[in-house]
Scaffold this motif. Structure first.
Motif, mmCIF file in Angstrom:
data_model
loop_
_atom_site.group_PDB
_atom_site.id
_atom_site.type_symbol
_atom_site.label_atom_id
_atom_site.label_comp_id
_atom_site.label_asym_id
_atom_site.label_seq_id
_atom_site.Cartn_x
_atom_site.Cartn_y
_atom_site.Cartn_z
ATOM 1 N N ALA A 216 6.694 28.649 6.735
ATOM 2 C CA ALA A 216 7.803 29.581 6.946
ATOM 3 C C ALA A 216 9.030 28.866 7.494
ATOM 4 O O ALA A 216 10.168 29.204 7.144
ATOM 5 C CB ALA A 216 7.365 30.701 7.892
ATOM 6 N N ILE A 217 8.823 27.854 8.347
ATOM 7 C CA ILE A 217 9.941 27.075 8.885
ATOM 8 C C ILE A 217 10.651 26.329 7.754
ATOM 9 O O ILE A 217 11.890 26.313 7.672
ATOM 10 C CB ILE A 217 9.447 26.084 9.953
ATOM 11 N N ARG B 10 17.553 30.643 11.331
ATOM 12 C CA ARG B 10 16.301 31.336 11.642
ATOM 13 C C ARG B 10 15.184 30.341 11.929
ATOM 14 O O ARG B 10 14.321 30.587 12.777
ATOM 15 C CB ARG B 10 15.911 32.267 10.496
ATOM 16 N N ALA B 11 15.173 29.227 11.223
ATOM 17 C CA ALA B 11 14.184 28.190 11.494
ATOM 18 C C ALA B 11 14.355 27.642 12.908
ATOM 19 O O ALA B 11 13.377 27.411 13.626
ATOM 20 C CB ALA B 11 14.312 27.069 10.469
ATOM 21 N N ILE B 12 15.606 27.440 13.340
ATOM 22 C CA ILE B 12 15.869 26.950 14.696
ATOM 23 C C ILE B 12 15.362 27.950 15.726
ATOM 24 O O ILE B 12 14.703 27.584 16.712
ATOM 25 C CB ILE B 12 17.371 26.693 14.887
ATOM 26 N N ALA B 13 15.646 29.239 15.512
ATOM 27 C CA ALA B 13 15.205 30.273 16.452
ATOM 28 C C ALA B 13 13.681 30.327 16.530
ATOM 29 O O ALA B 13 13.110 30.446 17.617
ATOM 30 C CB ALA B 13 15.764 31.634 16.020
ATOM 31 N N GLY C 175 8.279 26.920 20.890
ATOM 32 C CA GLY C 175 8.230 25.877 21.900
ATOM 33 C C GLY C 175 8.292 26.410 23.316
ATOM 34 O O GLY C 175 7.600 25.923 24.212
ATOM 35 N N LYS C 176 9.107 27.453 23.537
ATOM 36 C CA LYS C 176 9.256 28.005 24.885
ATOM 37 C C LYS C 176 7.955 28.620 25.376
ATOM 38 O O LYS C 176 7.523 28.376 26.518
ATOM 39 C CB LYS C 176 10.372 29.051 24.901
ATOM 40 N N PHE C 177 7.281 29.405 24.548
ATOM 41 C CA PHE C 177 6.048 30.070 24.983
ATOM 42 C C PHE C 177 4.875 29.091 25.067
ATOM 43 O O PHE C 177 3.979 29.268 25.894
ATOM 44 C CB PHE C 177 5.720 31.236 24.051
ATOM 45 N N ALA C 178 4.870 28.066 24.238
ATOM 46 C CA ALA C 178 3.858 27.023 24.375
ATOM 47 C C ALA C 178 4.059 26.266 25.681
ATOM 48 O O ALA C 178 3.097 25.928 26.386
ATOM 49 C CB ALA C 178 3.919 26.072 23.183
ATOM 50 N N GLY D 99 13.693 21.300 15.589
ATOM 51 C CA GLY D 99 14.876 22.144 15.665
ATOM 52 C C GLY D 99 16.162 21.339 15.607
ATOM 53 O O GLY D 99 17.142 21.762 14.977
ATOM 54 N N VAL D 100 16.175 20.169 16.253
ATOM 55 C CA VAL D 100 17.360 19.308 16.213
ATOM 56 C C VAL D 100 17.614 18.815 14.793
ATOM 57 O O VAL D 100 18.759 18.774 14.317
ATOM 58 C CB VAL D 100 17.186 18.119 17.182
ATOM 59 N N VAL D 101 16.536 18.454 14.077
ATOM 60 C CA VAL D 101 16.689 18.000 12.688
ATOM 61 C C VAL D 101 17.254 19.124 11.816
ATOM 62 O O VAL D 101 18.175 18.911 11.015
ATOM 63 C CB VAL D 101 15.341 17.508 12.133
ATOM 64 N N VAL D 102 16.706 20.331 11.973
ATOM 65 C CA VAL D 102 17.191 21.468 11.185
ATOM 66 C C VAL D 102 18.644 21.773 11.528
ATOM 67 O O VAL D 102 19.464 22.048 10.640
ATOM 68 C CB VAL D 102 16.299 22.706 11.429
ATOM 69 N N ALA D 103 18.984 21.733 12.831
ATOM 70 C CA ALA D 103 20.369 22.017 13.242
ATOM 71 C C ALA D 103 21.327 20.981 12.664
ATOM 72 O O ALA D 103 22.437 21.322 12.222
ATOM 73 C CB ALA D 103 20.459 22.032 14.767
#
Length: 217
Positions: free
Chosen positions: A117-118, A128-131, A137-140, A194-198
């Protein structure tokens, strides 16, 4: 005019897997693995190395996933991960190899769906992939912090005896190492992806005027 070479669409999962491998090499030699840190190693290899690499290989052959698929996959993965770390579930799994294998299968399937999905969300635009990566990552990271800062061993596991590895009983140090593995590898892998996608999203935005100017000629 020279065209700028774009990165591979699957580069985010590949970079994420590489970061997890590097983090594991740095952290694992610090201590012997108990049952919780041994399980955490299995989870990280499965969900943050194997799953993104398999997603990278099969994404081109899969039908495009919609926006809802990303959020469903992200929430499902987090719910399974948190449920797996409930003390009652851990104690039941320690006595049942079948339950351990079943949970690993579900976690692997959820992680594969998440990374597919990412990749689909990144190809569709990026934000949306970044979000999804930051949310996961935050909940993990929160779960890992709970394992690190808990004042006592929450599980009291007798140990694991699998076909390819074994361990002694759990301890507070074992629990803290499991949390350290999660805090180091999971959020870092999602953040790196996320940095790569951004970066790719910003590159697309920067190249939009060039494409419009070329079309107007």
């Amino acid at each position: 005019m020279t065209e700028t070479k774009r990165a591979d669409p699957g580069s985010a999962p590949l970079v994420s897997a590489a970061v997890v491998c590097a983090a594991g090499l740095l952290v694992l030699p610090l201590s012997d693995l108990g049952p919780l840190s041994l399980q955490m190693t299995h989870h990280l290899v499965l969900m943050n190395v194997a799953a993104p690499l398999v997603a990278l290989l099969v994404a081109a052959r899969m039908p495009a996933l919609g926006v809802r698929a990303l959020w469903f996959a992200a929430v499902s993965q987090l719910l399974l991960l948190w449920a797996w770390h409930l003390p009652g579930v851990q104690q039941a799994a320690a006595a049942s190899g079948l339950l351990q294998a079943t949970m690993l299968l579900f976690l692997g399937a959820a992680a594969l769906a998440f990374w597919l999905a990412i990749i689909a969300a990144e190809r569709a635009g990026g934000w949306r992939a970044i979000a999804g990566l930051l949310l996961t990552g935050k909940f993990a990271c929160l779960l890992g912090a709970l394992l690190i800062f808990a004042p006592r061993d929450l599980y009291g596991l007798p140990g694991l005896a699998l076909a390819f590895c074994s361990s002694g009983p759990s301890s507070l140090e074992d629990q803290q190492l499991a949390g350290l593995l999660m805090v180091t590898a999971c959020p870092l892998s999602y953040l790196t992806a996320g940095v790569v996608v951004a970066a790719r999203l910003l590159s697309r935005i920067a190249n939009e005027p060039d494409r419009h100017a070329a079309g107007a000629r």
